[in-house]
Structures are given as C-alpha cells and as structure tokens.
Scaffold this active site. Structure first.
Site, PDB file in Angstrom:
ATOM      1  N   HIS A 144     -26.496  16.504   2.399  1.00  0.00           N
ATOM      2  CA  HIS A 144     -27.391  17.309   2.898  1.00  0.00           C
ATOM      3  C   HIS A 144     -27.923  16.718   4.350  1.00  0.00           C
ATOM      4  O   HIS A 144     -27.792  15.458   4.485  1.00  0.00           O
ATOM      5  CB  HIS A 144     -28.795  16.963   2.080  1.00  0.00           C
ATOM      6  CG  HIS A 144     -29.959  17.616   2.231  1.00  0.00           C
ATOM      7  ND1 HIS A 144     -30.286  18.904   2.060  1.00  0.00           N
ATOM      8  CD2 HIS A 144     -30.983  17.195   2.933  1.00  0.00           C
ATOM      9  CE1 HIS A 144     -31.373  19.236   2.760  1.00  0.00           C
ATOM     10  NE2 HIS A 144     -32.019  17.826   3.283  1.00  0.00           N
ATOM     11  N   HIS A 161      -5.659   9.209   0.239  1.00  0.00           N
ATOM     12  CA  HIS A 161      -5.940   7.683  -0.432  1.00  0.00           C
ATOM     13  C   HIS A 161      -4.775   6.943  -0.827  1.00  0.00           C
ATOM     14  O   HIS A 161      -3.577   7.421  -0.938  1.00  0.00           O
ATOM     15  CB  HIS A 161      -7.149   7.996  -1.581  1.00  0.00           C
ATOM     16  CG  HIS A 161      -6.476   8.686  -2.658  1.00  0.00           C
ATOM     17  ND1 HIS A 161      -5.987   7.593  -3.642  1.00  0.00           N
ATOM     18  CD2 HIS A 161      -6.403   9.620  -3.097  1.00  0.00           C
ATOM     19  CE1 HIS A 161      -5.329   8.616  -4.576  1.00  0.00           C
ATOM     20  NE2 HIS A 161      -5.599   9.778  -4.249  1.00  0.00           N
ATOM     21  N   CYS A 162      -5.154   5.718  -0.777  1.00  0.00           N
ATOM     22  CA  CYS A 162      -4.243   4.897  -1.263  1.00  0.00           C
ATOM     23  C   CYS A 162      -3.894   4.827  -2.945  1.00  0.00           C
ATOM     24  O   CYS A 162      -5.106   4.922  -3.350  1.00  0.00           O
ATOM     25  CB  CYS A 162      -4.407   3.132  -1.006  1.00  0.00           C
ATOM     26  SG  CYS A 162      -2.980   2.181  -1.498  1.00  0.00           S
ATOM     27  N   HIS A 167       0.849  -1.245  -0.023  1.00  0.00           N
ATOM     28  CA  HIS A 167       0.142  -0.017   0.118  1.00  0.00           C
ATOM     29  C   HIS A 167       0.965   1.248   0.119  1.00  0.00           C
ATOM     30  O   HIS A 167       2.078   1.257   0.319  1.00  0.00           O
ATOM     31  CB  HIS A 167      -1.013  -0.024   1.231  1.00  0.00           C
ATOM     32  CG  HIS A 167      -1.855  -1.045   1.454  1.00  0.00           C
ATOM     33  ND1 HIS A 167      -2.899  -1.233   0.350  1.00  0.00           N
ATOM     34  CD2 HIS A 167      -2.080  -2.115   2.181  1.00  0.00           C
ATOM     35  CE1 HIS A 167      -3.688  -2.353   0.811  1.00  0.00           C
ATOM     36  NE2 HIS A 167      -3.061  -2.985   1.750  1.00  0.00           N
ATOM     37  N   GLU A 198     -22.765  30.807   2.049  1.00  0.00           N
ATOM     38  CA  GLU A 198     -23.632  30.849   3.417  1.00  0.00           C
ATOM     39  C   GLU A 198     -24.976  30.505   2.991  1.00  0.00           C
ATOM     40  O   GLU A 198     -25.557  30.548   1.852  1.00  0.00           O
ATOM     41  CB  GLU A 198     -23.739  32.287   4.011  1.00  0.00           C
ATOM     42  CG  GLU A 198     -22.465  32.527   4.520  1.00  0.00           C
ATOM     43  CD  GLU A 198     -22.318  33.825   5.351  1.00  0.00           C
ATOM     44  OE1 GLU A 198     -23.414  34.594   5.013  1.00  0.00           O
ATOM     45  OE2 GLU A 198     -21.222  34.408   5.673  1.00  0.00           O
ATOM     46  N   HIS A 212      -3.648  14.595  -0.640  1.00  0.00           N
ATOM     47  CA  HIS A 212      -4.053  15.857  -1.621  1.00  0.00           C
ATOM     48  C   HIS A 212      -3.522  17.259  -0.945  1.00  0.00           C
ATOM     49  O   HIS A 212      -3.306  18.135  -1.704  1.00  0.00           O
ATOM     50  CB  HIS A 212      -5.401  15.788  -1.930  1.00  0.00           C
ATOM     51  CG  HIS A 212      -5.844  14.799  -2.524  1.00  0.00           C
ATOM     52  ND1 HIS A 212      -7.212  14.712  -3.098  1.00  0.00           N
ATOM     53  CD2 HIS A 212      -5.214  13.645  -3.208  1.00  0.00           C
ATOM     54  CE1 HIS A 212      -7.541  13.613  -3.617  1.00  0.00           C
ATOM     55  NE2 HIS A 212      -6.319  12.957  -3.998  1.00  0.00           N
ATOM     56  N   HIS A 243      -8.017  -0.466  -4.288  1.00  0.00           N
ATOM     57  CA  HIS A 243      -7.502  -0.008  -3.324  1.00  0.00           C
ATOM     58  C   HIS A 243      -8.418   1.052  -2.643  1.00  0.00           C
ATOM     59  O   HIS A 243      -8.991   0.891  -1.502  1.00  0.00           O
ATOM     60  CB  HIS A 243      -6.080   0.382  -3.285  1.00  0.00           C
ATOM     61  CG  HIS A 243      -4.900  -0.762  -3.369  1.00  0.00           C
ATOM     62  ND1 HIS A 243      -4.304  -0.941  -2.494  1.00  0.00           N
ATOM     63  CD2 HIS A 243      -4.972  -1.454  -4.419  1.00  0.00           C
ATOM     64  CE1 HIS A 243      -3.450  -1.897  -2.770  1.00  0.00           C
ATOM     65  NE2 HIS A 243      -3.689  -2.339  -4.140  1.00  0.00           N
ATOM     66  N   HIS A 280     -28.207  13.321  -1.023  1.00  0.00           N
ATOM     67  CA  HIS A 280     -29.522  13.505  -1.587  1.00  0.00           C
ATOM     68  C   HIS A 280     -29.817  12.956  -2.866  1.00  0.00           C
ATOM     69  O   HIS A 280     -30.763  13.099  -3.377  1.00  0.00           O
ATOM     70  CB  HIS A 280     -29.748  15.106  -1.364  1.00  0.00           C
ATOM     71  CG  HIS A 280     -31.177  15.413  -1.413  1.00  0.00           C
ATOM     72  ND1 HIS A 280     -32.410  14.873  -2.077  1.00  0.00           N
ATOM     73  CD2 HIS A 280     -31.764  15.939  -0.155  1.00  0.00           C
ATOM     74  CE1 HIS A 280     -33.439  15.253  -1.498  1.00  0.00           C
ATOM     75  NE2 HIS A 280     -33.196  16.059  -0.470  1.00  0.00           N
ATOM     76  N   ASP A 304      -1.309   8.915  -1.102  1.00  0.00           N
ATOM     77  CA  ASP A 304      -1.325  10.047  -1.862  1.00  0.00           C
ATOM     78  C   ASP A 304      -2.043  11.130  -0.919  1.00  0.00           C
ATOM     79  O   ASP A 304      -3.482  10.762  -0.935  1.00  0.00           O
ATOM     80  CB  ASP A 304      -1.927   9.756  -3.299  1.00  0.00           C
ATOM     81  CG  ASP A 304      -2.069  10.880  -4.014  1.00  0.00           C
ATOM     82  OD1 ASP A 304      -2.074  11.988  -3.341  1.00  0.00           O
ATOM     83  OD2 ASP A 304      -2.435  10.791  -5.288  1.00  0.00           O
ATOM     84  N   MET A 322      -9.684   2.546   1.237  1.00  0.00           N
ATOM     85  CA  MET A 322      -8.516   3.283   1.689  1.00  0.00           C
ATOM     86  C   MET A 322      -8.429   4.721   1.515  1.00  0.00           C
ATOM     87  O   MET A 322      -7.867   5.081   0.458  1.00  0.00           O
ATOM     88  CB  MET A 322      -7.216   2.550   0.965  1.00  0.00           C
ATOM     89  CG  MET A 322      -6.970   1.206   1.230  1.00  0.00           C
ATOM     90  SD  MET A 322      -5.386   0.243   0.855  1.00  0.00           S
ATOM     91  CE  MET A 322      -4.484   0.851   2.305  1.00  0.00           C
ATOM     92  N   THR A 329     -27.758  21.778   0.108  1.00  0.00           N
ATOM     93  CA  THR A 329     -27.007  20.713  -0.026  1.00  0.00           C
ATOM     94  C   THR A 329     -25.795  21.132  -0.768  1.00  0.00           C
ATOM     95  O   THR A 329     -25.595  22.072  -1.523  1.00  0.00           O
ATOM     96  CB  THR A 329     -27.862  19.962  -1.282  1.00  0.00           C
ATOM     97  OG1 THR A 329     -29.072  19.643  -0.709  1.00  0.00           O
ATOM     98  CG2 THR A 329     -27.044  18.787  -1.636  1.00  0.00           C
TER      99      THR A 329
HETATM  100 CU   LIG Z   1      -3.564   0.243  -0.698  1.00  0.00          CU
END
Ligand SMILES: [Cu+2]
Length: 473
Positions: free
Chosen positions: A249, A143-144, A103, A268, A108, A152, A298, A106, A157, A272
């Site tokens: 929502h 995430h993987c 594994h 503001e 962000h 994955h 929703h 990553d 993951m 949703t």
């Molecule tokens: Cu993985």
C-alpha cells in the site's frame, strides 16, 4: 586428432550453436535496487547473456544491527533483470570464491524443471551456465533453491526478472524496484551487533524484521524514491518471503493500474495489492500532488515495528483542490531507529585462562558458527550436524581444529546421523579458533578440555582441507 574426428567435432559444434547464432547477442544490463534497467526498445528477440554473481556479505539490516546476507549481486534484493518475451537467455551464475555455501537460482520465468535450480548449482569459486527461453511475459521472482532452501531465501537470496511482452509496456516517467522480505534474528528487533539467523523463529514464522530492499530505512530519508508532480510511476514490487505475504500500500495514493500478481490481468483503482511470497505485482500511478508518500505493508505492525516502510518524495506545485492539507515531514519515521550505535566487531582479545577462553569463544561461536550449527549446538537435521554432545567432535578434538581451519567435506556420521555436505574453512585467528572450540567442548554435554592457540598454530602449518572418503563432491 584424426581428420574424420575433427570434422565430426566441428559439425557438432555448428549444430549446437547454429540456432542461437541466428539471434543477435547482447549482454544484459543488471541494476541494483531501487533501480530498473531501461525499457527494451528492440522489436525482435535476442540472445541475452546474463552474468550474475552470488556474494555473501555482512551489511546493516537496521541502524547498528548487522546481518550476514547471502545475495545475488551484492544487494538485497538481487539485481533486476529485464528481457523480452521470446528472448533466449544464456545465464552465467558465478559463486564468489569467498562464499561459504554453494548456491543456485530458480527463476520463476523459466519453463523447465526446478526453474534452473539443478542446472545452476554452483560451488564457491565456480561458474555454471544454462540456457532458457522466456516464453511468458510478466514480472517474476527468482531465488536461490539450495538446501536448506528456506535459509537461503531468509538470508536475502531473491530478486526480480521482468519479461516484457513483445509489444513492450506503456511508457512511464519513472520505474522503481521495491522488494519485501522477512528476516529472523537471534536478537529481537533493534538488538545491536551482528545478529545470526534464527531457524526456530523462521520455522514459526515469527519475523523480527519485515523490510523493503533489505534493510530498515533502505528507502527513507535521502534514500527515498523521488518523482515530480505530473509524472507517472511504475513500481515493480516483489516479495521474497520466505514466509510472509505482503499487503502492499502507498499511503495517500491510489494505484491507477495494477498488473495483478505480475501477470496480464490489469486491475484499476486499487488501494492495497496483495503480493504473495514468491510473487510480484506492477503498480502504476500518476502523481497529482507533492509530499511524502509512505509505502507500507499494511499488516501495519510490520510497518511501524518491524521496518516495512519506505518513502517516495514528490516535488512540484501544490494542487489545493486535489489535496488542501499541510503535509508534515517525518510523521512516519520508524520507531526505534538511531537509538544506539555500537562499534563494529569486537576488540582483539587474549584469554588469560580457560574461563576467559570460553567467554570469548561464545562470542566467536555466535558470530561464526551459530548460523549453521544453531544456538544450542543442535544443528539442522539433514543440513548441519550437531556440535552438541557430538561423538565426532569428542572422539578427536584436534581433528575439529582442522575442520575449523581448513573446512570439511564428504560423508560423515555424527551421533548416528549421516551428513554429506561442505563446512567452509573459517577465517579466524589462532586465538579465536582455540576459544571457540574450548567453548564448544565445554558446552552442551561435550566432554570438556581446552584447545590452546599453540595447538591451532601447529595444525595451521600442517593441515589441509579434510575430504572424507567416498566424497561425492
Ligand atoms: Cu543460496
């Protein structure tokens, strides 16, 4: 070591660590959903050491339905990570020794190629370390990103990392962590027992389950989020995907503020908010009246028929001016829950003849092999070789016993296609190995034959992991 060399070595070590040493070091507090680590109170950057572990484990995805999840920290979504803008993060990713797959991660929030993926690629029983600086504030998905990436992520993951802006976020009374994900199982929604991953459905984006925090009902009943009238709540909402976009929502609430897509832009009075796959949002609201507030995607069939439904229970005095009606309990409990509960696993079996061996072997296959080699034995191009009509298998079925018992790594060719990956050793009894291989040998145009538990026992004593020549691993 000669003195001159020693001096160089010490000098280098100092050069590399000198900068980081100017920052105070702390270890990150990681929390499992729906909890969030406490706000950061420091007014300066720090070096934050993060220790996260990837764990593959069977958990319930719905009542009586089990799934082999791949996780960051043992939960879906993975542990919540909270740092401050300008922090320097030293990330330790450990892959549990019992894992079957390599594994990586990553994030962000990382500025750099792959978001850390290549730097954190980690085989079972290993730890990778890499560093990054949190340059941009915001709420980010991690995430993987190990191939096949979709698989994955589909197995759970993903998680969230919050990079607080230097000035911090405005204080609220409560913060929670809610993350949506879609799941693809061989059986239909609610079908009991251990359900393997279904690659075909995943590619067609036909989710059987769409859930918050990894399971149908993960935020319902006594696991509902709680708050009191008069309090302000901030939800850190993420969406791991792999495929679906969420129309997040809360029934009966209006978000006073939404950090759109997890960034600086604040909208503001939102009903949703869209949470993209691989994206996030921060939703804040004040609670004016008591009752059960239902969180949904929703795209509403997902909520009532696939599990995308959670709950926040709010206690406190009524305000009949704001809302006069009676709030009924349980109106929105998901359909199809608690229909039937089957005992976990299947009883130990001993096959009396070849037919029984194949019948039991089919079950072993579905529970242990199908996730990778697929339901028709067709495999996944580039990742998992076919066990249907496999020349590698048919050429030497006893070698296949070794493969299942001890694993296989390194380059192989199956029906002319090259694979260079790792098949983990399977923890199965001699009987189960005999049954599954007899099933495979007599299915999908393979050449037939029978493997007995006696043969497996003998191979178990003699064998060791098979490493094919020219292995890059
Ligand atoms: Cu993985």
């Amino acid at each position: 070591m000669k003195l001159s060399k020693l001096v160089v070595a010490v000098g280098l070590a100092f050069a590399f660590s000198a900068h980081a040493n100017t920052l105070p070091v702390e270890e990150a507090v990681l929390t499992s959903p729906p909890l969030v680590p406490p706000p950061i109170t420091r007014d300066h950057a720090a070096k934050v050491v993060v220790k996260m572990e990837t764990v593959e484990k069977v958990m319930e995805i719905a009542d009586g339905v089990e799934y082999m999840f791949w996780t960051f920290g043992g939960s879906v979504p993975g542990q919540f990570l909270r740092v401050r803008e300008g922090d320097e993060i030293e990330f330790h990713l450990s892959n549990h020794p019992d894992s079957k797959m390599p594994h990586n991660i990553d994030l962000h929030a990382v500025t750099g190629p792959g978001g850390g993926a290549a730097a954190s690629f980690t085989a079972p029983g290993h730890t990778s370390v890499f560093n990054f600086k949190a340059l941009n504030p915001g709420l980010y998905v991690y995430h993987c990103a190990t191939a096949p990436v979709g698989m994955h992520i589909a197995n759970g993951m993903y998680g969230l990392i919050l990079v607080e802006p230097e000035e911090g976020l405005p204080p609220v009374d409560r913060e929670y962590y809610v993350m949506q994900g879609d799941f693809y199982t061989k059986g239909a929604y609610g079908e009991q027992g251990l359900q393997p991953f279904d690659m075909d459905k995943a590619i067609r984006e036909q989710a059987d389950y769409v859930v918050f925090n990894g399971a149908v009902g993960a935020l319902n009943g006594d696991k509902a989020l709680t708050a009191n009238v008069g309090e302000t709540v901030r939800l850190y909402v993420g969406n791991g995907g792999p495929n679906l976009v969420s129309s997040f929502h809360v029934i009966g609430e209006i978000f006073d503020k939404v950090h759109v897509e997890g960034g600086d832009l604040i909208n503001e009075n939102v009903q949703t908010t869209l949470v993209p796959a691989g994206g996030a949002a921060m939703a804040e609201f004040k609670l004016d009246v008591p009752g059960n507030f239902i969180m949904v995607d929703h795209s509403i069939f997902r909520a009532f028929n696939k599990g995308a439904l959670g709950m926040m229970t709010v206690e406190g005095p009524e305000d009949k001016v704001v809302y006069s009606g009676k709030v009924a309990d349980n109106v929105y409990l998901p359909e199809g829950s608690a229909v039937q509960v089957m005992p976990n696993g299947h009883p130990k079996v001993t096959a009396k003849n070849k037919e029984e061996r194949m019948m039991y072997g089919k079950r072993v296959y579905e529970a242990n092999c199908q996730a990778c080699h697929q339901g028709g034995g067709e495999g996944i191009p580039g990742a998992f070789p076919p066990v249907a009509d496999s020349d590698f298998l048919n050429e030497n079925p006893t070698r296949a016993v070794d493969v299942v018992l001890h694993g296989l790594k390194g380059p192989i060719k199956v029906n002319g296609q090259a694979f260079d990956s790792i098949m983990p050793a399977m923890r199965l009894s001699d009987e189960d190995v005999a049954n599954v291989l007899t099933y495979v040998l007599n299915s999908w145009d393979n050449k037939g034959g029978e493997i007995t538990p006696e043969v497996v026992a003998k191979r178990r004593e003699e064998g060791k992991p098979i490493v094919m020549e020219g292995s890059a691993h």
